[in-house]
Write an enzyme that holds these catalytic residues in place. Structure first.
Site, short mmCIF file in Angstrom:
data_model
loop_
_atom_site.label_atom_id
_atom_site.label_comp_id
_atom_site.label_asym_id
_atom_site.label_seq_id
_atom_site.Cartn_x
_atom_site.Cartn_y
_atom_site.Cartn_z
NE ARG A 166 0.61 1.67 4.35
CZ ARG A 166 1.85 2.11 4.42
NH1 ARG A 166 2.54 2.37 3.34
NH2 ARG A 166 2.46 2.28 5.58
CB VAL A 167 0.87 4.41 -1.71
CG1 VAL A 167 1.35 5.85 -1.52
CG2 VAL A 167 1.73 3.72 -2.75
CB SER B 220 -2.11 7.93 7.52
OG SER B 220 -1.85 7.26 6.38
CD GLU C 89 8.49 0.36 7.49
OE1 GLU C 89 9.11 1.02 8.31
OE2 GLU C 89 7.28 0.08 7.57
CB ALA D 296 1.12 -6.26 14.24
CD GLU E 80 0.22 -1.77 19.15
OE1 GLU E 80 0.62 -0.84 19.87
OE2 GLU E 80 0.14 -1.66 17.91
P1 0O2 Z 1 0.62 2.48 9.72
O1 0O2 Z 1 -0.77 2.97 9.91
O2 0O2 Z 1 0.73 0.98 9.86
O3 0O2 Z 1 1.26 2.96 8.46
P2 0O2 Z 1 7.14 5.11 14.41
O4 0O2 Z 1 6.07 5.26 13.37
O5 0O2 Z 1 7.59 6.39 15.01
O6 0O2 Z 1 6.79 4.04 15.44
P3 0O2 Z 1 9.15 4.81 12.38
O7 0O2 Z 1 10.46 5.46 12.68
O8 0O2 Z 1 8.29 5.51 11.37
O9 0O2 Z 1 8.40 4.50 13.74
O10 0O2 Z 1 9.46 3.41 11.82
P4 0O2 Z 1 9.07 1.98 12.30
O11 0O2 Z 1 9.35 1.73 13.72
O12 0O2 Z 1 9.78 1.11 11.31
O13 0O2 Z 1 7.49 1.92 12.10
C1 0O2 Z 1 6.90 2.07 10.87
C2 0O2 Z 1 5.69 1.18 10.74
O14 0O2 Z 1 5.89 -0.08 11.42
C3 0O2 Z 1 4.44 1.74 11.40
O15 0O2 Z 1 3.81 2.66 10.55
C4 0O2 Z 1 3.60 0.46 11.60
O16 0O2 Z 1 3.04 0.01 10.38
C5 0O2 Z 1 4.68 -0.54 12.02
N1 0O2 Z 1 4.84 -0.48 13.48
C6 0O2 Z 1 5.89 0.02 14.16
N2 0O2 Z 1 5.70 -0.10 15.47
C7 0O2 Z 1 4.52 -0.72 15.64
C8 0O2 Z 1 3.78 -1.13 16.79
O17 0O2 Z 1 4.19 -0.95 17.93
N3 0O2 Z 1 2.58 -1.75 16.57
C9 0O2 Z 1 2.08 -1.97 15.32
N4 0O2 Z 1 0.90 -2.55 15.21
N5 0O2 Z 1 2.75 -1.56 14.21
C10 0O2 Z 1 3.95 -0.95 14.37
P5 0O2 Z 1 2.79 3.74 11.12
O18 0O2 Z 1 2.88 4.94 10.26
O19 0O2 Z 1 3.03 3.95 12.57
O20 0O2 Z 1 1.40 3.08 10.98
#
Ligand code: 0O2
Length: 237
Positions: A54-55, A60, A148, A160, A163
């Site tokens: 996904r993009v 978000s 990523e 996940a 959570e």
């Molecule tokens: P979405 O809605 O899934 O896109 P941060 O976002 O600050 O925690 P960072 O530096 O952007 O961290 O990179 P990281 O740690 O690699 O996290 C990027 C993505 O990994 C997140 O995107 C989530 O998809 C997943 N992720 C990381 N930590 C967690 C967690 O504790 N729980 C769950 N369920 N997913 C996690 P987004 O943008 O946060 O969310």
């Protein structure tokens, strides 16, 4: 310029910016689907259960920019997960196998690894994150796009997604006992993954018995039958 025209222009700019990310996601999903097909075509078990891409939506991206205080001009440099791929494997070993397999391809350039399996997050989150760069060919140029890739087991993914739901519902401020329960579930998931892996390895090491041989033979026959059907169709054309 009226408000609607300005909003439309802004949206157009976002769309333009996101196009290479969409193409990068398509290419990577295809790469993983090829791996799955290669395994299945020879009747072997595919280490990948599922792959999705996904993009990030514009809303978000804006939320994350706000949360991380990122300036609009730095968004592409600072946000590494505008394009995201999620690969779900059966066993922990498969996660590292798939990661090695992908990184051996010469058009994939590794930028960063975050191993949340060896070093889980405090809340219990486990997954292997690779940030890679892939070439994308636009009409007039080649651009390198960061993507990523999250690789995890079915059980880690189950955890996940729950959570994520809880975090969303409580806007990141879930009651303490819920966070503790989640952490306990993550430990159970870890134990389950380890047990399933060792059980599978034990089973794989055992000699095959009749039923399984028949099954493999049936898969081979099915494949031959399908190939013959294709040849038949081509001959009829
Ligand atoms: P979405 O809605 O899934 O896109 P941060 O976002 O600050 O925690 P960072 O530096 O952007 O961290 O990179 P990281 O740690 O690699 O996290 C990027 C993505 O990994 C997140 O995107 C989530 O998809 C997943 N992720 C990381 N930590 C967690 C967690 O504790 N729980 C769950 N369920 N997913 C996690 P987004 O943008 O946060 O969310």
């Amino acid at each position: 310029m009226d408000k609607y025209r300005r909003e439309f222009m802004e949206l157009q700019l976002w769309r333009e910016m996101l196009t290479p990310y969409e193409l990068a996601v398509d290419e990577l999903v295809l790469k993983f689907r090829h791996i799955i097909r290669e395994y299945r075509n020879v009747g072997r078990y595919s280490p990948i259960e599922q792959v999705d891409g996904r993009v990030k939506s514009i809303s978000s991206i804006l939320d994350k920019m706000q949360r991380k205080k990122i300036n609009v001009n730095d968004v592409e440099k600072e946000l590494e997960d505008i394009a995201g791929i999620r690969v779900i494997c059966h066993y922990i070993k498969d996660i590292y196998r798939m990661s090695d397999l992908l990184l051996r391809q010469d058009d994939i350039h590794l930028l960063k690894i975050k191993d949340y399996i060896k070093n889980p997050k405090e809340n219990g989150y486990r997954s292997l994150h690779l940030v890679v760069e892939v070439p994308v060919y636009l009409a007039n140029e080649k651009v390198m796009v960061p993507v990523e890739i999250q690789i995890r087991t079915i059980a880690m993914d189950f955890w996940a997604s729950l959570e994520h739901k809880i975090r969303y519902k409580f806007e990141g401020k879930a009651p303490q006992h819920i966070n503790e329960e989640l952490k306990a579930c993550s430990d159970i998931v870890n134990m389950l993954d380890a047990k399933m892996l060792s059980l599978n390895e034990e089973v794989q090491a055992l000699p095959k018995v009749g039923v399984e041989e028949h099954h493999e033979e049936n898969v081979r026959m099915q494949k031959m039958w399908e190939e013959n059907k294709i040849v038949d169709k081509l001959q009829k054309k």
